[in-house]
Design a protein around this motif. Structure first.
Motif, mmCIF file in Angstrom:
data_model
loop_
_atom_site.group_PDB
_atom_site.id
_atom_site.type_symbol
_atom_site.label_atom_id
_atom_site.label_comp_id
_atom_site.label_asym_id
_atom_site.label_seq_id
_atom_site.Cartn_x
_atom_site.Cartn_y
_atom_site.Cartn_z
ATOM 1 N N LYS A 105 -4.802 3.343 -9.121
ATOM 2 C CA LYS A 105 -5.523 3.694 -10.347
ATOM 3 C C LYS A 105 -4.600 3.556 -11.543
ATOM 4 N N ASP A 106 -5.189 3.392 -12.716
ATOM 5 C CA ASP A 106 -4.393 3.465 -13.928
ATOM 6 C C ASP A 106 -4.307 4.931 -14.372
ATOM 7 N N LYS A 107 -3.630 5.181 -15.473
ATOM 8 C CA LYS A 107 -3.391 6.575 -15.874
ATOM 9 C C LYS A 107 -4.662 7.285 -16.331
ATOM 10 N N TYR A 108 -5.725 6.517 -16.560
ATOM 11 C CA TYR A 108 -6.984 7.119 -16.975
ATOM 12 C C TYR A 108 -7.910 7.389 -15.804
ATOM 13 N N GLY A 109 -7.433 7.125 -14.584
ATOM 14 C CA GLY A 109 -8.242 7.392 -13.416
ATOM 15 C C GLY A 109 -9.143 6.262 -12.992
ATOM 16 N N ASN A 110 -9.030 5.107 -13.637
ATOM 17 C CA ASN A 110 -9.850 3.960 -13.267
ATOM 18 C C ASN A 110 -9.178 3.190 -12.128
ATOM 19 N N TYR A 111 -9.977 2.768 -11.158
ATOM 20 C CA TYR A 111 -9.428 1.950 -10.088
ATOM 21 C C TYR A 111 -8.976 0.611 -10.641
ATOM 22 N N ARG A 112 -7.797 0.186 -10.241
ATOM 23 C CA ARG A 112 -7.285 -1.131 -10.659
ATOM 24 C C ARG A 112 -7.925 -2.217 -9.797
ATOM 25 N N ASP A 113 -8.246 -3.323 -10.433
ATOM 26 C CA ASP A 113 -8.909 -4.404 -9.706
ATOM 27 C C ASP A 113 -7.989 -5.598 -9.496
ATOM 28 N N LYS A 114 -6.684 -5.410 -9.692
ATOM 29 C CA LYS A 114 -5.705 -6.471 -9.493
ATOM 30 C C LYS A 114 -4.614 -5.989 -8.539
ATOM 31 N N GLY A 115 -4.084 -6.908 -7.752
ATOM 32 C CA GLY A 115 -2.959 -6.606 -6.884
ATOM 33 C C GLY A 115 -1.657 -6.960 -7.576
ATOM 34 N N GLY A 116 -0.617 -7.124 -6.774
ATOM 35 C CA GLY A 116 0.663 -7.550 -7.324
ATOM 36 C C GLY A 116 1.693 -6.460 -7.458
ATOM 37 N N ASP A 117 1.343 -5.187 -7.165
ATOM 38 C CA ASP A 117 2.355 -4.136 -7.126
ATOM 39 C C ASP A 117 3.189 -4.325 -5.855
ATOM 40 N N MET A 118 4.420 -3.852 -5.893
ATOM 41 C CA MET A 118 5.282 -3.973 -4.720
ATOM 42 C C MET A 118 5.470 -2.605 -4.074
ATOM 43 N N PHE A 119 5.025 -2.476 -2.817
ATOM 44 C CA PHE A 119 5.180 -1.246 -2.045
ATOM 45 C C PHE A 119 6.118 -1.494 -0.870
ATOM 46 N N GLN A 120 6.833 -0.464 -0.490
ATOM 47 C CA GLN A 120 7.619 -0.463 0.739
ATOM 48 C C GLN A 120 7.411 0.861 1.447
ATOM 49 N N GLY A 121 7.376 0.812 2.761
ATOM 50 C CA GLY A 121 7.173 2.027 3.528
ATOM 51 C C GLY A 121 8.092 2.094 4.729
ATOM 52 N N VAL A 122 8.502 3.305 5.069
ATOM 53 C CA VAL A 122 9.355 3.534 6.239
ATOM 54 C C VAL A 122 8.813 4.737 7.001
ATOM 55 N N MET A 123 8.762 4.631 8.309
ATOM 56 C CA MET A 123 8.430 5.763 9.174
ATOM 57 C C MET A 123 9.666 6.084 9.999
ATOM 58 N N LEU A 124 10.058 7.366 10.039
ATOM 59 C CA LEU A 124 11.320 7.698 10.712
ATOM 60 C C LEU A 124 11.303 9.105 11.284
ATOM 61 N N ASN A 125 12.241 9.305 12.172
ATOM 62 C CA ASN A 125 12.587 10.629 12.673
ATOM 63 C C ASN A 125 14.104 10.729 12.564
ATOM 64 N N ALA A 126 14.582 11.438 11.548
ATOM 65 C CA ALA A 126 16.023 11.476 11.269
ATOM 66 C C ALA A 126 16.802 12.128 12.405
ATOM 67 N N GLN A 127 16.215 13.130 13.042
ATOM 68 C CA GLN A 127 16.920 13.821 14.110
ATOM 69 C C GLN A 127 17.137 12.907 15.313
ATOM 70 N N LEU A 128 16.131 12.112 15.649
ATOM 71 C CA LEU A 128 16.235 11.189 16.774
ATOM 72 C C LEU A 128 16.874 9.868 16.385
ATOM 73 N N GLN A 129 17.087 9.661 15.073
ATOM 74 C CA GLN A 129 17.644 8.406 14.561
ATOM 75 C C GLN A 129 16.765 7.214 14.924
ATOM 76 N N LYS A 130 15.460 7.398 14.783
ATOM 77 C CA LYS A 130 14.494 6.335 15.050
ATOM 78 C C LYS A 130 13.741 6.025 13.765
ATOM 79 N N SER A 131 13.458 4.741 13.561
ATOM 80 C CA SER A 131 12.794 4.364 12.311
ATOM 81 C C SER A 131 12.190 2.975 12.435
#
Length: 521
Positions: A105-131
């Protein structure tokens, strides 16, 4: 709309016990469980569509998933677990793919209709040292999917970052479209009577009263052009120094950030507001999916792999293993190995020497530009490849590893592509003489985002985009891509140009698995 998009933020509608009033109609937690009919890779898995990520009836949601070509060969069971604020979450099983959808969404709460943002995601368990790293799909309409492979049983924390907004990336790309923004200082003659002039790279056009230097074999139509000195001839050039070296110090980087603060402030490397998301993965006897032998032009899977501990990475691209010294020496016994590139490939040489006690290889650190006063005549990748003759090909397994990345982040699009295509022609010539040769491109890895000692060109997006350009130019011709992006962002060490030794060792394990796939257990 421009003003709204400049201050955009991503809304991730994830698992919470309350509704977000800005999101609108919710259908609750949708769980799609798939079972392979033989064409999807085997096994059972679950996709989680979390609150606010889908709208409409369950039939339309099911249809949109079934029509997705990535899930060909699966039959689906679909159910809406809850349409209330108190959500019942089905615990994913080890071996499942966890699917998170992001709507922006933009800052006014409207859904954006264009892509092109860059996302990165990580899933981990720090105690087990798995990611593991998430695979991001951009649908071009403001909606993004991120897939995580549940590689272990137990707790897992998912963190998703918006690295750059679409508007920031457009600014980066506009800079890279400029033809001649990159300049050097050329020094002619020796002190104290030397003379300095301005130099630049030119790919097309006409000029007069200039000194020009070219290397068509390695740079194609790119010519290095300097203003003609007043008291020296063109052959008297002694050195070249990049102007951009002055723009990467802390003070100038801060000036850049102030100038572009409307883009950078609170909009880079931003952790989404509902993160980290904590889930529990239930243990099963699920095995690692059946993988192909490592080879050229392999398809990019839903996930590249995962870390089972801080020093062991399991690839899901192809069959790989940890190599002992004895195994590595057996693999490389009849190999002519050359590492040609910058200092990040020099780290490969260090790992081979110190971890595997192997030193029968060549490391060439000339794979960048410029390099001293004779930069237009020194050997680059093309010259080295052209020097490999058929006699050597017939007696040894030729393995050539290169990277043309980190010293080229400030080059324009067209200059960089010209550089890649010139090298591609040399690879094609090698394959004609030496069909069994193995050529590797170690593609890029991320580093810390724009900050203290970086210019606006030397950013994560540029390295990521160069990775895509390399794969597009060299894809389909038998080149091996040593992809290390996901491996790097999911490791517990900090991201730098020179990665931690544990990361380098795992990249060597992957390289050896490509060189000798028949020796992988």
């Amino acid at each position: 709309m421009e003003a709204m998009e400049k201050n955009s933020r991503a809304i991730s509608s994830l698992c919470r016990h309350q509704m977000n009033k800005n999101v609108g109609q919710m259908v609750g937690l949708v769980i799609i469980t798939g079972v392979s009919d033989g064409g999807g890779g085997g096994g059972e898995w679950t996709l989680l569509y979390l609150p606010g990520t889908v709208t409409g009836d369950t039939g339309s949601v099911r249809s949109s998933i079934v029509d997705d070509p990535r899930f060909a060969g699966y039959r689906f069971r679909l159910s809406v677990i809850s349409e209330t604020n108190h959500l019942l979450i089905k615990i994913p099983l080890k071996g499942d793919y966890i699917h998170i959808v992001i709507k922006t969404k933009d800052k006014y709460g409207n859904y954006r209709d264009k892509g092109g943002d860059m996302f990165q995601g990580v899933m981990l368990n720090a105690q087990l040292q798995k990611s593991t790293a998430g695979r991001v799909y951009d649908y071009g309409n403001g909606t993004y999917s991120i897939y995580f492979y549940a590689a272990w049983a137990g707790d897992a924390n998912i963190s998703i970052y918006m690295v750059y907004t679409r508007e920031m990336i457009l600014m980066f790309n506009n800079n890279r479209l400029r033809k001649e923004y990159l300049q050097w200082t050329g020094v002619y003659g020796e002190d104290p009577n030397s003379e300095e002039v301005t130099c630049k790279l030119i790919r097309e056009g006409v000029w007069e009263d200039k000194c020009s230097y070219g290397n068509r074999n390695s740079f194609g139509n790119i010519v290095f052009v300097c203003d003609k000195p007043k008291t020296f001839s063109c052959k008297d050039i002694m050195s070249v120094t990049s102007f951009t070296g002055k723009t990467v110090n802390g003070a100038d980087a801060k000036k850049e950030r102030l100038l572009l603060s409307y883009l950078f402030n609170n909009q880079q490397n931003t952790l989404l507001t509902t993160m980290p998301m904590r889930i529990a993965v239930k243990d099963t006897s699920a095995n690692v999916p059946t993988l192909p032998m490592c080879g050229p032009d392999l398809p990019i899977p839903v996930t590249d792999g995962y870390w089972t501990d801080d020093s062991t990475y399991v690839s899901l691209v192809c069959r790989s293993q940890k190599w002992t010294q004895a195994q590595a020496h057996k693999c490389l016994a009849n190999v002519s190995l050359a590492l040609y590139g910058d200092s990040t490939l020099g780290q490969f040489g260090q790992s081979l020497r110190f971890r595997y006690n192997y030193s029968n290889f060549i490391v060439v650190s000339k794979g960048f530009f410029p390099h001293g006063p004779t930069f237009w005549t020194i050997g680059y990748e093309s010259e080295f490849l052209d020097g490999i003759n058929k006699t050597l090909c017939d007696s040894k397994q030729i393995v050539f590893v290169m990277n043309i990345i980190f010293h080229y982040t400030e080059w324009s699009f067209m200059l960089y592509i010209e550089r890649l295509f010139a090298t591609k022609l040399a690879v094609e010539r090698l394959f004609m003489r030496c069909p069994t040769a193995k050529v590797f491109f170690k593609v890029s890895h991320p580093r810390s985002v724009l900050g203290g000692t970086q210019s606006r060109f030397d950013v994560v997006w540029v390295a990521f985009d160069m990775d895509r350009m390399i794969r597009r130019v060299f894809g389909g011709m038998g080149v091996h891509f040593l992809g290390v992006w996901d491996m790097s962002i999911s490791h517990f060490s900090s991201l730098q140009v020179h990665l931690a030794p544990e990361l380098i060792d795992q990249q060597i394990n992957l390289l050896l698995s490509y060189i000798c796939p028949d020796l992988v257990d």
